[in-house]
Scaffold this active site. Structure first.
Site, mmCIF file in Angstrom:
data_model
loop_
_atom_site.group_PDB
_atom_site.id
_atom_site.type_symbol
_atom_site.label_atom_id
_atom_site.label_comp_id
_atom_site.label_asym_id
_atom_site.label_seq_id
_atom_site.Cartn_x
_atom_site.Cartn_y
_atom_site.Cartn_z
ATOM 1 N N LYS A 1 0.574 -1.150 -0.206
ATOM 2 C CA LYS A 1 0.251 -0.234 -0.276
ATOM 3 C C LYS A 1 1.274 1.648 0.180
ATOM 4 C CE LYS A 1 -3.465 2.574 2.790
ATOM 5 N NZ LYS A 1 -5.242 2.218 3.463
ATOM 6 N N LYS B 1 -2.457 -1.780 -3.750
ATOM 7 C CA LYS B 1 -3.202 -0.088 -3.860
ATOM 8 C C LYS B 1 -2.377 0.523 -4.161
ATOM 9 C CE LYS B 1 -6.190 1.850 -0.575
ATOM 10 N NZ LYS B 1 -6.596 1.410 0.838
HETATM 11 C C1 PBG Z 1 -6.965 4.178 5.435
HETATM 12 C C2 PBG Z 1 -7.621 3.875 4.123
HETATM 13 C C3 PBG Z 1 -7.323 4.418 3.115
HETATM 14 C C4 PBG Z 1 -8.581 3.490 1.859
HETATM 15 C C5 PBG Z 1 -8.550 2.150 2.429
HETATM 16 N N1 PBG Z 1 -8.482 2.655 3.567
HETATM 17 C C6 PBG Z 1 -7.176 5.740 3.175
HETATM 18 C C7 PBG Z 1 -5.683 6.122 3.604
HETATM 19 O O1 PBG Z 1 -4.677 5.037 3.628
HETATM 20 O O2 PBG Z 1 -5.508 6.761 3.914
HETATM 21 C C8 PBG Z 1 -7.850 4.335 0.720
HETATM 22 C C9 PBG Z 1 -8.924 3.905 -0.006
HETATM 23 C C10 PBG Z 1 -9.862 4.249 -1.241
HETATM 24 O O3 PBG Z 1 -8.756 5.470 -1.403
HETATM 25 O O4 PBG Z 1 -10.363 4.121 -1.804
HETATM 26 N N2 PBG Z 1 -6.658 2.611 6.242
#
Ligand code: PBG
Length: 328
Positions: free
Chosen positions: A199, A252
């Site tokens: 991520k 992601k």
């Molecule tokens: C946070 C989380 C995020 C997303 C999913 N879980 C945002 C972040 O890490 O700040 C993002 C999902 C999206 O942008 O569609 N744990």
């Protein structure tokens, strides 16, 4: 003897729809789509999300109808996110461990509507954190091991509520092992883990953070989420999560990271998922709105590209629309 052009002509197999279907290498099926679902407290509301045109937040009494319609479309999994009111936020995720919290009740609402639906739950502290960070904050730092302990407990809470898979999205080190151990210890050997393994500290999460009111209150997430410049590190993270017991690993965001999806898919022996995130969705929605491409193109081409890159599963805000197009 080997023949080149004019004996070899790539266009022969593109000449008719029948031929193109026959040689199509990649397919997309509704069961490969994961539908994110945002839940809120209250009653009788399906709230539009301003920064995610066409997407909504649901109160629990409205979740059932949505989930039934997803199931009928052929979608087999939802990924739940809770929007937590400010007064329930603190620095240690107290509300995240509440067995009667919104997320646990949401799991039950989904299961009550469609018992066969695979329910995945987001495991991270940011929606519960007064600092908007994915972990506990001490002296301005996001502390790792203390956070893992809370994430493990949170996973057990979700498993007790009936989650099929917990989905840690936090990027703490060692959290997959901590979660696996806690689940085993509490008799949830069959609750799986979908790990957000690679991520990135991406700028494409903005609309999601406004949907959940979960933007970091100070700094950024670069001490735990990955540097967008890095590729080899993604493979290392995915292999590490696989070794710690992840059942599915995820990359992601999606479209800017197709090379990472391919690298990870080639390296691991568990299914790979990819998350087409909020910023990608909103960009595509705006492009459609401005007439720059058709909705069908905006939806189907990126989703097929994720499959081609090696993703078995795609989490996407287009899940329902894509399934509708696939079923048409
Ligand atoms: C946070 C989380 C995020 C997303 C999913 N879980 C945002 C972040 O890490 O700040 C993002 C999902 C999206 O942008 O569609 N744990």
């Amino acid at each position: 003897m080997s023949y080149g052009y004019p004996y070899v002509r790539g266009r022969r197999l593109r000449a008719t729809a029948a031929l193109r279907q026959m040689v199509q290498e990649t397919h997309l099926h509704p069961a490969q789509l994961i539908a994110p679902l945002f839940v809120i407290e209250g009653q009788g509301a399906i709230e539009p999300i301003a920064d995610m045109p066409g997407y909504h937040r649901y109160t629990l009494d409205r979740v059932g109808e949505e989930v039934r319609s997803l199931w009928v479309l052929g979608i087999r999994s939802v990924l739940l996110f809770a929007k937590v009111p400010d007064h329930k936020k603190d620095n240690t995720g107290t509300e995240a461990l509440n067995p009667d919290g919104l997320l646990s009740r949401a799991v039950q609402a989904v299961k009550a509507a469609v018992p066969e639906m695979c329910v995945m739950t987001d495991v991270a502290l940011d929606p519960y954190s007064s600092y908007g960070h994915d972990g506990i904050v001490q002296d301005g730092q996001i502390v790792n091991d203390e956070t893992c302990a809370i994430l493990a407990q949170m996973s057990v809470v979700h498993a007790r509520a009936g989650a099929d898979l917990v989905a840690p999205s936090d990027m703490m080190d060692g959290r997959i092992a901590a979660i696996r151990e806690a689940l085993e210890g509490e008799g949830h050997a069959h609750t799986g883990i979908l790990a957000y393994s690679a991520k990135y500290a991406s700028g494409f999460y903005g609309p999601f953070r406004s949907a959940l009111d979960s933007a970091p209150g100070f700094g950024d997430k670069k001490t735990y989420q990955m540097d967008p410049a890095n590729r080899q590190e993604a493979v290392r993270e995915a292999l590490q999560d696989e070794a710690e017991g992840a059942d599915i690993v995820m990359v992601k965001p999606g479209m800017p990271y197709l090379d990472i999806v391919r690298d990870v898919a080639d390296a691991v022996q568990v299914p790979v998922a990819v998350y087409q995130v909020s910023g990608e969705y909103s960009m595509l929605q705006l492009a459609v709105k401005h007439g720059l491409m058709t909705e069908e193109t905006a939806i189907m081409e990126p989703l097929l590209a994720f499959r081609r890159a090696g993703a078995q599963l795609v989490a996407t805000y287009y899940a329902a629309e894509a399934a509708r197009l696939l079923n048409a």
